[in-house]
Design an enzyme around this catalytic site. Structure first.
Site, PDB file in Angstrom:
ATOM      1  N   ASP A  13     -25.136 -55.021  44.484  1.00 26.76           N
ATOM      2  CA  ASP A  13     -23.785 -55.396  45.064  1.00 26.76           C
ATOM      3  C   ASP A  13     -23.376 -56.875  44.975  1.00 26.76           C
ATOM      4  OD1 ASP A  13     -23.410 -52.429  45.085  1.00 26.76           O
ATOM      5  OD2 ASP A  13     -24.082 -52.554  47.275  1.00 26.76           O
ATOM      6  N   LYS A  16     -22.230 -57.703  39.842  1.00 26.64           N
ATOM      7  CA  LYS A  16     -22.521 -57.954  38.623  1.00 26.64           C
ATOM      8  C   LYS A  16     -21.606 -57.457  37.567  1.00 26.64           C
ATOM      9  CE  LYS A  16     -26.052 -55.129  40.024  1.00 26.64           C
ATOM     10  NZ  LYS A  16     -25.800 -55.295  41.451  1.00 26.64           N
ATOM     11  N   GLY A  40     -22.909 -48.845  41.423  1.00 29.79           N
ATOM     12  CA  GLY A  40     -21.440 -48.798  41.494  1.00 29.79           C
ATOM     13  C   GLY A  40     -20.890 -50.479  41.216  1.00 29.79           C
ATOM     14  N   HIS A  41     -20.452 -50.529  39.902  1.00 33.99           N
ATOM     15  CA  HIS A  41     -20.082 -51.680  39.560  1.00 33.99           C
ATOM     16  C   HIS A  41     -18.155 -51.944  39.566  1.00 33.99           C
ATOM     17  CE1 HIS A  41     -23.963 -52.343  37.434  1.00 33.99           C
ATOM     18  NE2 HIS A  41     -24.009 -52.383  38.748  1.00 33.99           N
ATOM     19  N   GLN A 223     -28.586 -52.397  40.348  1.00 34.53           N
ATOM     20  CA  GLN A 223     -29.404 -52.798  41.862  1.00 34.53           C
ATOM     21  C   GLN A 223     -29.502 -54.321  41.680  1.00 34.53           C
ATOM     22  OE1 GLN A 223     -30.740 -49.601  39.899  1.00 34.53           O
ATOM     23  NE2 GLN A 223     -28.738 -48.926  40.800  1.00 34.53           N
TER      24      GLN A 223
HETATM   25  P1  GDP Z   1     -22.118 -54.904  41.522  1.00 43.06           P
HETATM   26  O1  GDP Z   1     -22.684 -53.680  41.962  1.00 43.06           O
HETATM   27  O2  GDP Z   1     -23.372 -55.934  41.499  1.00 43.06           O
HETATM   28  O3  GDP Z   1     -21.541 -54.851  40.385  1.00 43.06           O
HETATM   29  O4  GDP Z   1     -21.152 -55.325  42.777  1.00 43.06           O
HETATM   30  P2  GDP Z   1     -19.949 -54.386  43.407  1.00 43.06           P
HETATM   31  O5  GDP Z   1     -18.931 -54.030  42.445  1.00 43.06           O
HETATM   32  O6  GDP Z   1     -20.554 -53.241  44.236  1.00 43.06           O
HETATM   33  O7  GDP Z   1     -19.362 -55.129  44.725  1.00 43.06           O
HETATM   34  C1  GDP Z   1     -18.918 -56.307  44.609  1.00 43.06           C
HETATM   35  C2  GDP Z   1     -17.617 -56.195  45.145  1.00 43.06           C
HETATM   36  O8  GDP Z   1     -17.082 -57.461  45.337  1.00 43.06           O
HETATM   37  C3  GDP Z   1     -16.638 -55.664  44.110  1.00 43.06           C
HETATM   38  O9  GDP Z   1     -15.581 -54.973  45.101  1.00 43.06           O
HETATM   39  C4  GDP Z   1     -16.032 -56.699  43.537  1.00 43.06           C
HETATM   40  O10 GDP Z   1     -14.575 -56.465  42.922  1.00 43.06           O
HETATM   41  C5  GDP Z   1     -15.866 -57.903  44.623  1.00 43.06           C
HETATM   42  N1  GDP Z   1     -15.995 -59.111  44.262  1.00 43.06           N
HETATM   43  C6  GDP Z   1     -16.998 -59.804  42.827  1.00 43.06           C
HETATM   44  N2  GDP Z   1     -16.859 -61.011  42.911  1.00 43.06           N
HETATM   45  C7  GDP Z   1     -16.097 -61.275  43.955  1.00 43.06           C
HETATM   46  C8  GDP Z   1     -15.777 -62.664  44.404  1.00 43.06           C
HETATM   47  O11 GDP Z   1     -16.054 -63.663  43.953  1.00 43.06           O
HETATM   48  N3  GDP Z   1     -14.987 -62.778  45.480  1.00 43.06           N
HETATM   49  C9  GDP Z   1     -14.407 -61.543  46.213  1.00 43.06           C
HETATM   50  N4  GDP Z   1     -13.939 -61.725  47.341  1.00 43.06           N
HETATM   51  N5  GDP Z   1     -14.675 -60.337  45.728  1.00 43.06           N
HETATM   52  C10 GDP Z   1     -15.757 -60.283  44.532  1.00 43.06           C
HETATM   53  P1  IMO Z   2     -25.461 -51.586  42.176  1.00 42.20           P
HETATM   54  O1  IMO Z   2     -26.004 -51.552  40.910  1.00 42.20           O
HETATM   55  C1  IMO Z   2     -26.850 -51.450  46.358  1.00 42.20           C
HETATM   56  C2  IMO Z   2     -30.066 -48.586  47.279  1.00 42.20           C
HETATM   57  C3  IMO Z   2     -29.697 -47.269  48.231  1.00 42.20           C
HETATM   58  C4  IMO Z   2     -30.786 -47.092  48.900  1.00 42.20           C
HETATM   59  C5  IMO Z   2     -32.056 -47.513  47.764  1.00 42.20           C
HETATM   60  C6  IMO Z   2     -32.534 -46.281  47.108  1.00 42.20           C
HETATM   61  O2  IMO Z   2     -24.170 -51.290  42.687  1.00 42.20           O
HETATM   62  O3  IMO Z   2     -26.143 -52.982  42.624  1.00 42.20           O
HETATM   63  P2  IMO Z   2     -31.605 -44.709  45.321  1.00 42.20           P
HETATM   64  O4  IMO Z   2     -30.549 -43.646  45.221  1.00 42.20           O
HETATM   65  O5  IMO Z   2     -31.514 -45.755  44.225  1.00 42.20           O
HETATM   66  O6  IMO Z   2     -32.813 -43.884  45.067  1.00 42.20           O
HETATM   67  O7  IMO Z   2     -31.598 -45.451  46.606  1.00 42.20           O
HETATM   68  O8  IMO Z   2     -31.402 -48.219  46.782  1.00 42.20           O
HETATM   69  N1  IMO Z   2     -29.284 -48.734  46.029  1.00 42.20           N
HETATM   70  C7  IMO Z   2     -28.273 -49.640  45.805  1.00 42.20           C
HETATM   71  N2  IMO Z   2     -27.761 -50.678  46.641  1.00 42.20           N
HETATM   72  N3  IMO Z   2     -26.536 -51.484  45.166  1.00 42.20           N
HETATM   73  C8  IMO Z   2     -26.829 -50.551  44.238  1.00 42.20           C
HETATM   74  O9  IMO Z   2     -26.433 -50.680  42.849  1.00 42.20           O
HETATM   75  C9  IMO Z   2     -27.811 -49.782  44.658  1.00 42.20           C
HETATM   76  N4  IMO Z   2     -28.361 -48.501  44.053  1.00 42.20           N
HETATM   77  C10 IMO Z   2     -29.333 -48.231  44.859  1.00 42.20           C
HETATM   78  O10 IMO Z   2     -28.341 -47.726  49.073  1.00 42.20           O
HETATM   79  O11 IMO Z   2     -31.006 -48.080  49.925  1.00 42.20           O
HETATM   80 MG    MG Z   3     -22.438 -52.000  43.396  1.00 37.02          MG
END
Ligand code: GDP
Ligand code: IMO
Ligand code: MG
Length: 431
Positions: A13, A16, A40-41, A223
Site C-alpha cells: 500500500d 504502487k 489493492g491498487h 505487496q
Molecule cells: P498500492 O497497493 O501500493 O498500489 O497502494 P494503495 O492504492 O493500496 O494505497 C495507496 C493509497 O494512497 C491510495 O488510496 C492512493 O490513491 C493514495 N495515494 C497514492 N499516492 C499518494 C500521495 O502521494 N498522496 C496521497 N495523499 N495519497 C496518495
Molecule cells: P498491495 O499490492 C498490504 C497482507 C495481508 C496479511 C498478509 C498475508 O495492495 O500493496 P495474504 O492474503 O496475502 O495471504 O495475506 O499480507 N497483504 C497486504 N497488505 N497490501 C497488500 O497488497 C497486501 N497483500 C497482502 O494483510 O497481513
Molecule cells: Mg494496496
C-alpha cells in the site's frame, strides 16, 4: 533496454498503483509477476477512481497488460474485475490483455481453507486477505494446482483432481468440512473457461516479441518487501516473493530484464494485518496519519496501522531488492506536523542494531531509536516540481535518501496521477 520494475519497499500500500499508472503511458507493456487479488491498487485520474486487484495498472491507459505465470489467478474475481472496469469505460480485449497459460488458479476450496485456518489459528492468525492466496501457492509448489491451460482440457482433469482432492479432502475433514464437491467444481470451471481462455497464451512469447529495440516493459509488483515470504516479517507475510528478482521468473524473462528497480516508499509507515511493526503509533499521531492518509485497505476495508518512517526497514528492503531509486509517496500526509520523526536504528537487549533481525520475537521486541526533525506548515499537496516544496520538506526527503542509502527518483504529492515530481526518469536510466 530500459525496463522498470516497481516494487513496494514496506508492507504494501505504498502507492504502487498510482506510480505504475503514471509510468504506464511510456511503457509498451505492464506485467504483474506475483501475488493475486490480495493486492489493492488505487488509481485516481481526474474525477475517476479505479481500484485494481488483479489486473495490471497499465490497463487504464490502454497499455498492453499481462498477468505473468508468477501470479495466482482467481478466474471469477478476474471476470468481476474486468466487468467493473468495463463499466468505468476501460476497454479490455485480447489485444491489450493477456494471461500466462501456465498460471495456477485460485479455486473456491483455497478461499475456504484460508478462512478455516485463520479462524482456527486464534491469536496466531496472520490476518490474511482471505482470498486463498496462501493455499493456492502451496498447491502450485505441491504440484497439484489446476492451471489456466487446464481449462482447455477439462475432460482430462480426473487424475489432477484425484491428487488435488486427496490433499484437500484430508485437510477439510480435519476442519469438519465435507469433501470437495468435484462435480460442482468441474461445472464451475466449465462455465468460466471460455472467458479466461480468450486471454490465455504463452505470454513469454508475447513479451519476447514486445522486447524489440527500444521497447519498455514495466513490471508491477504487489505487496511489499517486508511481506516477502523469505525476506519479510515471517510468518506474518504473504506467500510469494515480492522482491524485484521475481519479476523475471514470474513473467518468463531472463534476470537481466528487470532494469531500473523503482522501490515505492511511503513517507511514513503502514501495515495491515498482524505482525511486528516497530514504529507503530497507537496515539493521536498514528490516528492523524491514518485520517490524513485515508489508510483503509482497498481489498478488505480494514484500518491500516500507522507509524513514523522507519529508515532501517527501508534501507534493508532497498538492499535486498537491489533498488536503483525510490518513489517517495504521500509526502503531503506529513504536512502540518510541528515535528516529524524518523527511525534510524533499534535497541534490542541493550544493543544497538542497524538492521531488522530475522526472528519474530526479536522483530517484536526491538525499540525504535528516533531522530526528530522540524516539520512544515506549508502544503506540499499537489506539488509538481521541486520548487513547489517547502524547504523543510526538501530537508526531510534528503534525510530519507541519506539514511536509506538510495536516491529519490520520484515524489508523489497526492492520489492524482499528475501530482508527481520527476527527479530522475527511471526509463531513461542507463546506469
Ligand atoms: P498500492 O497497493 O501500493 O498500489 O497502494 P494503495 O492504492 O493500496 O494505497 C495507496 C493509497 O494512497 C491510495 O488510496 C492512493 O490513491 C493514495 N495515494 C497514492 N499516492 C499518494 C500521495 O502521494 N498522496 C496521497 N495523499 N495519497 C496518495
Ligand atoms: P498491495 O499490492 C498490504 C497482507 C495481508 C496479511 C498478509 C498475508 O495492495 O500493496 P495474504 O492474503 O496475502 O495471504 O495475506 O499480507 N497483504 C497486504 N497488505 N497490501 C497488500 O497488497 C497486501 N497483500 C497482502 O494483510 O497481513
Ligand atoms: Mg494496496
Amino acid at each position: 533496454m530500459a525496463n522498470v520494475t516497481v516494487i513496494g519497499a514496506q508492507w504494501g500500500d505504498e502507492g504502487k498503483g498510482k506510480i505504475v499508472d503514471w509510468l504506464a503511458s511510456r511503457a509498451d507493456a505492464v506485467v504483474r509477476f506475483q501475488g493475486g487479488h490480495n493486492a489493492g491498487h488505487t488509481l485516481v485520474v481526474g474525477d475517476k477512481v479505479y481500484k485494481l486487484s488483479l489486473l495490471p495498472s497499465g490497463i487504464v491507459t490502454g497499455t498492453l497488460s499481462v498477468i505473468g505465470n508468477g501470479v495466482v489467478l482467481d478466474p471469477w474475481a478476474l471476470k468481476a474485475e474486468i466487468e467493473k472496469l468495463e463499466g468505468q469505460g476501460v476497454t479490455i480485449t485480447p489485444d491489450n490483455f493477456a494471461i500466462a497459460d501456465n498460471c495456477p488458479l485460485i479455486l473456491p476450496l483455497h478461499r475456504d481453507l484460508d478462512g478455516l485456518r485463520e479462524t482456527a489459528a486464534g491469536a496466531g492468525k496472520i490476518g490474511t486477505t482471505g482470498r486463498g492466496i496462501g493455499p493456492a501457492y502451496e498447491d502450485k509448489v505441491g504440484r497439484r494446482a489446476i492451471r489456466v491451460c487446464d481449462l482447455a482440457h477439462l475432460d482430462h482433469l480426473e487424475p489432477q483432481l484425484d491428487r488435488l482432492c486427496a490433499h484437500h479432502d484430508a485437510l477439510r475433514a480435519g476442519f469438519d468440512q465435507p469433501p470437495v464437491d468435484r462435480e460442482e467444481l468441474l461445472a464451475d470451471l466449465r462455465e468460466i473457461a471460455p472467458f479466461v481462455l480468450q486471454f490465455a497464451q504463452p505470454v513469454w512469447k508475447r513479451l519476447k516479441k514486445v522486447r524489440k529495440a527500444g521497447a519498455k516493459i514495466l513490471f508491477e509488483g504487489a505487496q511489499g518487501v517486508l511481506l516477502d515470504v523469505d525476506h519479510g516479517t515471517y510468518p506474518f507475510v504473504t506467500s510469494s516473493n515480492t522482491v524485484s528478482g521475481t519479476a523475471a521468473a514470474g513473467s518468463g524473462l531472463g534476470p537481466g530484464s528487470t532494469g531500473f528497480v523503482l522501490g515505492i516508499v511511503k513517507a511514513y509507515t503502514t501495515r495491515v494485518g498482524s505482525g511486528p511493526f516497530p514504529t507503530e503509533l497507537n496515539d493521536d499521531v498514528g490516528q492523524r496519519l491514518g485520517e490524513r492518509g485515508h489508510e483503509f485497505g482497498t481489498v478488505t476495508g480494514r484500518q491500516r496501522r500507522c507509524g513514523w518512517f522507519d529508515a532501517v526497514l527501508v534501507r534493508q528492503s532497498c538492499a535486498i531488492s537491489g533498488v536503483t531509486g525510490i518513489a517517495l509517496t504521500k509526502l503531503d500526509v506529513l504536512d502540518g506536523f510541528d515535528a516529524v520523526r524518523i527511525c534510524t536504528g533499534y535497541r534490542l537487549d541493550g544493543k544497538i542494531l542497524d538492521y531488522f533481525p530475522s526472528h519474530a520475537a526479536d522483530q517484536a521486541a526491538v525499540e525504535p531509536i528516533y531522530e526528530e526533525m522540524e516539520g512544515w506548515r506549508e502544503t506540499t499537496a499537489g506539488a509538481r516540481s521541486w520548487a513547489d516544496l517547502p524547504a523543510q520538506a526538501i530537508k526531510y526527503i534528503q534525510r530519507v535518501q541519506e539514511l536509506i542509502e538510495t536516491p529519490v527518483a520520484l515524489v508523489s504529492t497526492s492520489p492524482e496521477r499528475e501530482d508527481t515530481i520527476l527527479v530522475r526518469d527511471p526509463f531513461l536510466d542507463r546506469g
